[in-house]
Design a protein around this motif. Structure first.
Motif, mmCIF file in Angstrom:
data_model
loop_
_atom_site.group_PDB
_atom_site.id
_atom_site.type_symbol
_atom_site.label_atom_id
_atom_site.label_comp_id
_atom_site.label_asym_id
_atom_site.label_seq_id
_atom_site.Cartn_x
_atom_site.Cartn_y
_atom_site.Cartn_z
ATOM 1 N N GLY A 210 71.069 59.937 27.459
ATOM 2 C CA GLY A 210 71.016 59.110 28.654
ATOM 3 C C GLY A 210 72.092 59.436 29.656
ATOM 4 N N LYS A 211 72.148 58.656 30.695
ATOM 5 C CA LYS A 211 73.091 58.840 31.792
ATOM 6 C C LYS A 211 74.403 58.145 31.464
ATOM 7 N N GLN A 212 75.500 58.874 31.538
ATOM 8 C CA GLN A 212 76.819 58.284 31.326
ATOM 9 C C GLN A 212 77.789 58.816 32.380
ATOM 10 N N THR A 213 78.702 57.950 32.787
ATOM 11 C CA THR A 213 79.772 58.334 33.701
ATOM 12 C C THR A 213 81.088 57.847 33.114
ATOM 13 N N ARG A 214 82.180 58.160 33.788
ATOM 14 C CA ARG A 214 83.473 57.645 33.325
ATOM 15 C C ARG A 214 83.483 56.127 33.289
ATOM 16 N N ALA A 215 82.762 55.518 34.203
ATOM 17 C CA ALA A 215 82.770 54.054 34.291
ATOM 18 C C ALA A 215 81.981 53.405 33.157
ATOM 19 N N THR A 216 80.964 54.113 32.612
ATOM 20 C CA THR A 216 80.099 53.503 31.605
ATOM 21 C C THR A 216 80.350 54.025 30.196
ATOM 22 N N SER A 217 81.111 55.104 30.048
ATOM 23 C CA SER A 217 81.320 55.703 28.735
ATOM 24 C C SER A 217 82.687 55.318 28.172
ATOM 25 N N THR A 218 82.715 55.117 26.856
ATOM 26 C CA THR A 218 83.993 54.849 26.188
ATOM 27 C C THR A 218 84.686 56.142 25.790
ATOM 28 N N GLN A 219 84.006 57.280 25.943
ATOM 29 C CA GLN A 219 84.564 58.576 25.609
ATOM 30 C C GLN A 219 84.509 59.504 26.818
ATOM 31 N N THR A 220 85.400 60.489 26.811
ATOM 32 C CA THR A 220 85.302 61.575 27.779
ATOM 33 C C THR A 220 85.200 62.892 27.006
ATOM 34 N N MET B 278 81.362 68.450 23.376
ATOM 35 C CA MET B 278 81.626 68.969 24.721
ATOM 36 C C MET B 278 80.376 68.966 25.587
ATOM 37 N N ILE B 279 80.587 68.888 26.871
ATOM 38 C CA ILE B 279 79.541 69.132 27.856
ATOM 39 C C ILE B 279 79.515 70.635 28.118
ATOM 40 N N VAL B 280 78.328 71.231 28.141
ATOM 41 C CA VAL B 280 78.187 72.657 28.417
ATOM 42 C C VAL B 280 77.382 72.817 29.697
ATOM 43 N N VAL B 281 77.914 73.594 30.642
ATOM 44 C CA VAL B 281 77.260 73.815 31.928
ATOM 45 C C VAL B 281 76.976 75.303 32.085
ATOM 46 N N GLY B 282 75.700 75.658 32.100
ATOM 47 C CA GLY B 282 75.309 77.039 32.338
ATOM 48 C C GLY B 282 75.036 77.255 33.816
ATOM 49 N N ILE B 283 75.712 78.218 34.414
ATOM 50 C CA ILE B 283 75.549 78.503 35.837
ATOM 51 C C ILE B 283 74.556 79.647 35.982
ATOM 52 N N ALA B 284 73.350 79.343 36.465
ATOM 53 C CA ALA B 284 72.320 80.364 36.626
ATOM 54 C C ALA B 284 72.655 81.263 37.825
ATOM 55 N N ASN B 285 72.256 82.507 37.732
ATOM 56 C CA ASN B 285 72.542 83.473 38.796
ATOM 57 C C ASN B 285 71.534 83.399 39.933
ATOM 58 N N THR B 286 72.009 83.692 41.125
ATOM 59 C CA THR B 286 71.121 83.990 42.255
ATOM 60 C C THR B 286 71.299 85.453 42.668
ATOM 61 N N ASP B 287 72.545 85.904 42.688
ATOM 62 C CA ASP B 287 72.857 87.311 42.949
ATOM 63 C C ASP B 287 74.029 87.669 42.033
ATOM 64 N N SER C 196 81.886 64.065 38.768
ATOM 65 C CA SER C 196 81.394 62.824 39.373
ATOM 66 C C SER C 196 80.139 62.297 38.685
ATOM 67 N N ASN C 197 79.474 63.153 37.903
ATOM 68 C CA ASN C 197 78.216 62.742 37.276
ATOM 69 C C ASN C 197 78.294 62.588 35.764
ATOM 70 N N HIS C 198 79.438 62.926 35.183
ATOM 71 C CA HIS C 198 79.560 62.879 33.730
ATOM 72 C C HIS C 198 80.958 62.379 33.335
ATOM 73 N N PRO C 199 81.096 61.837 32.124
ATOM 74 C CA PRO C 199 82.413 61.364 31.660
ATOM 75 C C PRO C 199 83.263 62.535 31.158
ATOM 76 N N THR C 200 83.790 63.317 32.086
ATOM 77 C CA THR C 200 84.509 64.540 31.737
ATOM 78 C C THR C 200 85.977 64.268 31.436
ATOM 79 N N ALA C 201 86.499 65.044 30.500
ATOM 80 C CA ALA C 201 87.934 65.058 30.209
ATOM 81 C C ALA C 201 88.577 66.157 31.060
ATOM 82 N N PRO C 202 89.902 66.168 31.161
ATOM 83 C CA PRO C 202 90.568 67.181 31.996
ATOM 84 C C PRO C 202 90.543 68.584 31.393
#
Length: 403
Positions: free
Chosen positions: A52-62, A94-103, A143-149
């Motif tokens: 589901g959707k979680q942010t720093r404001a709604t999650s007890t974990q980062t 962990m959150i994993v973010v894959g950055i797709a290529n354009t060039d 801004s969209n996820h409960p991320t840690a530093p």
């Protein structure tokens, strides 16, 4: 809900009925961000360790974030590796973010090289691409996820080139770096020279680098002999070995470093195994030791709390003891009739994870085992108020039925 396990094998690997009934089959989801820096829409693949959707404001974990270059080809294997290691308690979720290529050739090369023989064209947009990551992508994820530093950057081949470019010129963008078969031969090994210069000056305390190399040599040639070669075909491994030697000669830079050479892997097969080894190295302090002297210690709850205080210090933010770890140790202590230790462990879990019905059910099991019917009923009811679990309902009915 009780987990059945064998401590002599590995108690993290077993899951109760609740976990099975809610098993996620989707690895992640697609996302995108409009980049004004690059003047284009950038597509992302995102894995989160929560539903589901979680942010720093709604999650007890980062959660730390691992950014993966060449996301369309590498996201899935990296995300699966992270998920499994986290389940085993060997790294944080962990959150994993894959950055797709354009060039790809534009974004993953730091300098423009005309008339090159590598087949790479439209090169030299790497600094602009890193600006996009720093100014637009990271803020978007934050801004969209409960991320840690704590943040990691992963790259293979030209992606590895950009990992080393970032380490040399923007080292504070990330805490940890994973460079796999990095193409530091690019532009007459410019990034190699700049990396050696930067790493020779110091200032890398708190930073970690894992450098992986595949076997790109003719049969019969080893990592010692190849250093005398001068052909273009061995540039990648020769320059990576040169970087390894340089880092080893400059321990004063305070960089936490390890490299690995994979004799039986090629350039295309090495990312999968190297990702596993990299994460095991980066988080080699994370797992709680589960030898007999630890799990049978009379003050086991304090050992766990102290361990995670050290882990939190390493990562720079608070890490809670793993729920599965503490739950399993709670049942182990209960089975050993160490009732006070078991009570402390189950209580630790419900305090740390107050919305977890499974852990509330476990506390009910503890009270049932020690003959405290009133508190067992109370905790089973708390669990059911969060989630309807047939096993919990059956235990509650058994305790409340009229005789």
């Amino acid at each position: 809900m009780k987990y059945f396990f064998n401590f002599l094998i590995l108690f993290f690997t077993v899951f109760g009925a609740t976990a099975q009934s809610q098993m996620k089959f989707s690895l992640g989801f697609a996302d995108s961000v409009k980049s004004s820096v690059l003047n284009e829409q950038r597509h992302l693949l995102v894995y989160t360790p929560y539903a589901g959707k979680q942010t720093r404001a709604t999650s007890t974990q980062t959660y730390p974030v691992l950014y993966v270059l060449d996301g369309e080809s590498n996201f899935r294997s990296v995300a699966v590796t992270v998920e499994r290691l986290a389940q085993l308690g060997l790294c944080p979720p962990m959150i994993v973010v894959g950055i797709a290529n354009t060039d790809r050739s534009r974004d993953l090369t730091p300098t423009a090289v005309a008339n090159n023989t590598s087949g790479v064209h439209n090169s030299g947009g790497g600094e602009k691409f890193l600006s996009f990551i720093e100014r637009e992508l990271i803020p978007h994820i934050d801004s969209n996820h409960p991320t840690a530093p704590y943040k990691l950057l992963w790259g293979h081949s030209l992606g590895g080139l950009m990992v080393m470019q970032t380490m040399a010129h923007n080292k504070d963008m990330f805490n940890g770096y994973i460079a796999i078969d990095a193409a530091i031969w690019w532009d007459k090994h410019r990034v190699l020279d700049e990396s050696k210069s930067a790493l020779g000056k110091g200032g890398y305390e708190g930073k970690t680098l894992f450098l992986a190399m595949a076997n790109r040599m003719e049969k019969g040639v080893d990592t010692t002999a190849v250093q005398s070669d001068t052909t273009e075909q061995t540039e990648l491994i020769r320059y990576n070995l040169d970087l390894v030697r340089h880092i080893r000669r400059h321990p004063g830079n305070k960089l936490r470093f390890r490299h690995a050479y994979y004799e039986n892997e090629s350039h295309n097969t090495v990312p999968f195994i190297a990702s596993y080894d990299a994460l095991r190295f980066l988080f080699d302090y994370y797992a709680f030791p589960t030898g007999d002297s630890q799990i049978n210690h009379p003050d086991l709850p304090s050992l766990i709390a102290e361990h995670y205080r050290r882990v939190s210090k390493e990562l720079g933010y608070q890490i809670l003891p793993g729920a599965n770890l503490v739950n399993n140790l709670g049942y182990y202590s209960l089975g050993q009739k160490k009732y006070d230790v078991a009570r402390q462990l189950f209580n630790m879990n419900v305090l740390n994870y107050p919305k977890d019905a499974n852990l509330q059910d476990s506390f009910g099991d503890y009270y049932k085992a020690v003959g405290d019917k009133k508190n067992a009923i109370a905790w089973y009811k708390k669990a059911l108020a969060v989630m309807e679990i047939p096993e919990t309902r059956a235990k509650l009915n058994e305790l409340t039925k009229k005789k």
